[in-house]
Write a protein that holds these residues in place. Structure first.
Motif, PDB file in Angstrom:
ATOM      1  N   LEU A  61       0.942  -1.140   0.384  1.00 43.72           N
ATOM      2  CA  LEU A  61      -0.395   0.206  -0.133  1.00 43.72           C
ATOM      3  C   LEU A  61       0.903   1.406   0.030  1.00 43.72           C
ATOM      4  N   LEU A  62       2.066   1.363   1.431  1.00 45.17           N
ATOM      5  CA  LEU A  62       2.768   2.297   1.219  1.00 45.17           C
ATOM      6  C   LEU A  62       3.654   1.695  -0.633  1.00 45.17           C
ATOM      7  N   SER A  63       3.960   1.596  -1.290  1.00 43.08           N
ATOM      8  CA  SER A  63       5.101   1.518  -2.476  1.00 43.08           C
ATOM      9  C   SER A  63       3.551   1.849  -3.543  1.00 43.08           C
ATOM     10  N   TYR A  64       2.665   1.745  -2.977  1.00 40.99           N
ATOM     11  CA  TYR A  64       1.906   1.891  -4.632  1.00 40.99           C
ATOM     12  C   TYR A  64       1.425   4.158  -4.139  1.00 40.99           C
ATOM     13  N   PHE A  65       1.765   4.460  -3.338  1.00 41.32           N
ATOM     14  CA  PHE A  65       1.321   5.547  -3.677  1.00 41.32           C
ATOM     15  C   PHE A  65       2.822   6.342  -3.341  1.00 41.32           C
ATOM     16  N   GLN A  66       4.047   5.759  -3.699  1.00 44.77           N
ATOM     17  CA  GLN A  66       4.981   6.638  -3.920  1.00 44.77           C
ATOM     18  C   GLN A  66       5.050   6.918  -5.232  1.00 44.77           C
ATOM     19  N   PRO A  67       6.026   8.087  -5.957  1.00 44.34           N
ATOM     20  CA  PRO A  67       6.364   8.223  -7.262  1.00 44.34           C
ATOM     21  C   PRO A  67       7.494   6.642  -7.884  1.00 44.34           C
ATOM     22  N   ASP A  68       6.745   6.702  -8.921  1.00 42.14           N
ATOM     23  CA  ASP A  68       8.061   5.410  -9.679  1.00 42.14           C
ATOM     24  C   ASP A  68       8.670   5.691 -10.990  1.00 42.14           C
ATOM     25  N   LEU A  69       9.840   7.155 -10.470  1.00 43.65           N
ATOM     26  CA  LEU A  69       9.936   7.314 -11.489  1.00 43.65           C
ATOM     27  C   LEU A  69      11.023   5.952 -13.291  1.00 43.65           C
ATOM     28  N   SER A  70      11.413   5.475 -11.971  1.00 47.66           N
ATOM     29  CA  SER A  70      12.231   4.361 -13.203  1.00 47.66           C
ATOM     30  C   SER A  70      11.130   3.802 -14.601  1.00 47.66           C
ATOM     31  N   LEU A  71       9.975   3.601 -13.822  1.00 44.87           N
ATOM     32  CA  LEU A  71       8.447   2.542 -14.352  1.00 44.87           C
ATOM     33  C   LEU A  71       8.224   3.851 -15.537  1.00 44.87           C
ATOM     34  N   GLU A  72       7.968   4.875 -14.626  1.00 44.44           N
ATOM     35  CA  GLU A  72       7.472   5.799 -15.838  1.00 44.44           C
ATOM     36  C   GLU A  72       8.541   6.423 -17.292  1.00 44.44           C
ATOM     37  N   GLN A  73       9.684   6.229 -16.145  1.00 42.62           N
ATOM     38  CA  GLN A  73      10.950   6.617 -17.719  1.00 42.62           C
ATOM     39  C   GLN A  73      10.637   6.081 -18.942  1.00 42.62           C
ATOM     40  N   LEU A  74      10.713   4.732 -18.325  1.00 44.99           N
ATOM     41  CA  LEU A  74      10.650   3.031 -19.294  1.00 44.99           C
ATOM     42  C   LEU A  74       9.163   3.176 -20.143  1.00 44.99           C
ATOM     43  N   LEU A  75       8.089   3.739 -19.723  1.00 45.36           N
ATOM     44  CA  LEU A  75       7.017   3.720 -20.305  1.00 45.36           C
ATOM     45  C   LEU A  75       6.641   4.755 -21.609  1.00 45.36           C
ATOM     46  N   ARG A  76       7.831   5.610 -21.012  1.00 37.98           N
ATOM     47  CA  ARG A  76       7.538   7.266 -22.211  1.00 37.98           C
ATOM     48  C   ARG A  76       8.689   6.310 -22.866  1.00 37.98           C
ATOM     49  N   GLY A  77       9.523   6.160 -22.548  1.00 38.32           N
ATOM     50  CA  GLY A  77      10.325   6.029 -23.594  1.00 38.32           C
ATOM     51  C   GLY A  77       9.639   4.626 -24.924  1.00 38.32           C
ATOM     52  N   ARG A  78       9.451   3.905 -24.218  1.00 39.08           N
ATOM     53  CA  ARG A  78       7.703   3.070 -24.943  1.00 39.08           C
ATOM     54  C   ARG A  78       7.092   3.597 -25.874  1.00 39.08           C
ATOM     55  N   GLY A  79       7.205   5.658 -25.502  1.00 41.49           N
ATOM     56  CA  GLY A  79       5.799   5.904 -25.968  1.00 41.49           C
ATOM     57  C   GLY A  79       4.964   5.467 -25.373  1.00 41.49           C
ATOM     58  N   LYS A  80       4.427   4.861 -24.599  1.00 39.33           N
ATOM     59  CA  LYS A  80       2.834   4.628 -23.428  1.00 39.33           C
ATOM     60  C   LYS A  80       3.123   5.232 -22.266  1.00 39.33           C
ATOM     61  N   GLU A  81       2.653   6.927 -23.325  1.00 38.48           N
ATOM     62  CA  GLU A  81       2.338   7.807 -22.683  1.00 38.48           C
ATOM     63  C   GLU A  81       1.196   8.105 -21.930  1.00 38.48           C
ATOM     64  N   ALA A  82       0.134   7.190 -21.848  1.00 38.31           N
ATOM     65  CA  ALA A  82      -0.836   7.369 -21.084  1.00 38.31           C
ATOM     66  C   ALA A  82      -0.748   6.074 -20.264  1.00 38.31           C
ATOM     67  N   TYR A  83       0.154   5.029 -19.889  1.00 43.20           N
ATOM     68  CA  TYR A  83       0.273   4.273 -18.893  1.00 43.20           C
ATOM     69  C   TYR A  83       1.164   5.143 -17.722  1.00 43.20           C
ATOM     70  N   ALA A  84       2.083   5.652 -18.443  1.00 45.34           N
ATOM     71  CA  ALA A  84       2.934   6.381 -17.632  1.00 45.34           C
ATOM     72  C   ALA A  84       2.385   7.183 -16.792  1.00 45.34           C
ATOM     73  N   ASP A  85       1.211   8.059 -17.316  1.00 46.24           N
ATOM     74  CA  ASP A  85       0.543   9.721 -16.249  1.00 46.24           C
ATOM     75  C   ASP A  85      -0.300   8.312 -15.448  1.00 46.24           C
ATOM     76  N   ALA A  86      -0.563   7.130 -16.156  1.00 41.66           N
ATOM     77  CA  ALA A  86      -1.591   6.918 -14.762  1.00 41.66           C
ATOM     78  C   ALA A  86      -0.488   6.784 -13.485  1.00 41.66           C
ATOM     79  N   VAL A  87       1.034   5.957 -13.723  1.00 44.22           N
ATOM     80  CA  VAL A  87       2.059   5.645 -12.790  1.00 44.22           C
ATOM     81  C   VAL A  87       1.940   7.224 -11.528  1.00 44.22           C
ATOM     82  N   ALA A  88       2.301   8.304 -12.816  1.00 47.15           N
ATOM     83  CA  ALA A  88       3.067   9.697 -12.584  1.00 47.15           C
ATOM     84  C   ALA A  88       1.333   9.835 -11.727  1.00 47.15           C
TER      85      ALA A  88
END
Ligand code: G1P
Length: 301
Positions: A61-88
């Motif tokens: 529960l704690l990790s879910y509400f923390q930012p995850d910049l590496s996952l976000e960047q990985l998704l953005r690098g693959r053009g998956k902006e909507a998923y990256a936005d949801a993670v952010a």
């Protein structure tokens, strides 16, 4: 104002799924249940933070509400902006945590967040109820403003044989929400003055069939009273009992809501129905959902 969301339970009814995944992390469509409740809690402009009362055994529960910049960047690098936005978005919600170290009941869980609300009125949102319109807290805030900042709870009518599952109010009609002046006493928009509260009464002893749905706006007195609240129904420290004691010193109101404004996710069958009903109502999922159902000849009872 802070909103407290209790999320420390064992999730027994969902075992074995909840052996490793907290009940609050089970998905409704594409988000965990708790995110709907956090978003609802943050809807009124008065609310600055959601305080989740969890148990130390639920680190996800704690990790879910923390930012995850590496996952976000990985998704953005693959053009998956909507998923990256949801993670952010999940990592940016103003959520703080407190812990309940022993499962001693709802009242004890709320008391575990006393330092976070520091003498102010606060909201409580129980996590088993998803309210897509996110409008109940604003209704309670409006009633409270009209009555000098009094505590207000949301209630709904239930069948007499169901009262023993809930907290139930006694009281009398005291008004209506604006625009609901014609509402009957148990119809959405009716406002009651509360004169008593009973947790899980027998049907024969229930003072009404208006039950507490799990949305509360409470005065600091209720938090103070929880400090020395003794165990009640089920041997647990009950929020309802501290609220009942507050009635000697303060007024409390209840606003009737439509029981269908929320979806119950508290049992496996309720959770399954919530997913099906919300999928059918969401344009992002409805097409795929009905295609999958029709491929198997449709659904009937
Ligand atoms: C809690 C409250 C009860 C309320 C109910 C709503 O009970 O104690 O007053 O009516 O939530 O779901 P629980 O479901 O934790 O037994």
């Amino acid at each position: 104002m802070k909103a407290i969301i209790p999320a420390a339970g064992l999730g027994t009814r969902f075992l074995p799924s909840t052996k490793c995944t907290p009940k609050e992390m089970l998905p409704v469509l594409d988000k965990p249940v708790i995110q709907y409740v956090v978003e609802e809690a943050l809807e009124p402009e008065e609310v600055t933070d959601a305080i989740i009362v969890s148990s130390p055994d639920k680190p996800s529960l704690l990790s879910y509400f923390q930012p995850d910049l590496s996952l976000e960047q990985l998704l953005r690098g693959r053009g998956k902006e909507a998923y990256a936005d949801a993670v952010a978005e999940a990592g940016a919600l103003p959520v703080d945590f407190r812990f309940q170290y022993k499962p001693k009941g709802l009242g004890h869980a709320i008391r575990s967040a006393a330092d976070a609300v520091a003498g102010e009125s606060f909201l409580v949102l129980l996590g088993d109820y998803v309210v897509p319109a996110r409008d109940i807290c604003d209704k309670m805030l409006a009633v409270s403003a009209e009555h000098g900042g009094a505590s207000v709870i949301a209630v709904a009518p239930c069948a007499p044989e169901e009262v023993s599952r809930y907290g139930v109010i006694a009281g009398e009609r005291a008004g209506s929400l604006p625009g609901a002046e014609g509402a009957g006493d148990e119809e959405p928009g009716a406002v009651w003055r509360v004169s008593g509260l009973v947790e899980k009464p027998e049907a024969s002893e229930a003072p009404s069939n208006l039950y507490i749905v799990g949305r509360y706006l409470l005065s600091p007195l209720v938090m103070d009273l929880l400090e020395d609240q003794t165990p009640g129904a089920g041997g647990e420290i009950q929020l309802t009992d501290a609220m009942e004691r507050s009635l000697d010193r303060e007024a409390m109101y209840a606003v009737v809501i439509d029981p269908l404004s929320g979806y119950d996710t508290g049992t496996p069958s309720g959770w399954i129905a919530t997913n099906a009903l919300m999928a059918a109502a969401d344009p992002r999922f409805a097409g795929g959902f009905w295609d999958a159902v029709e491929e198997r000849g449709g659904l009937s009872r």
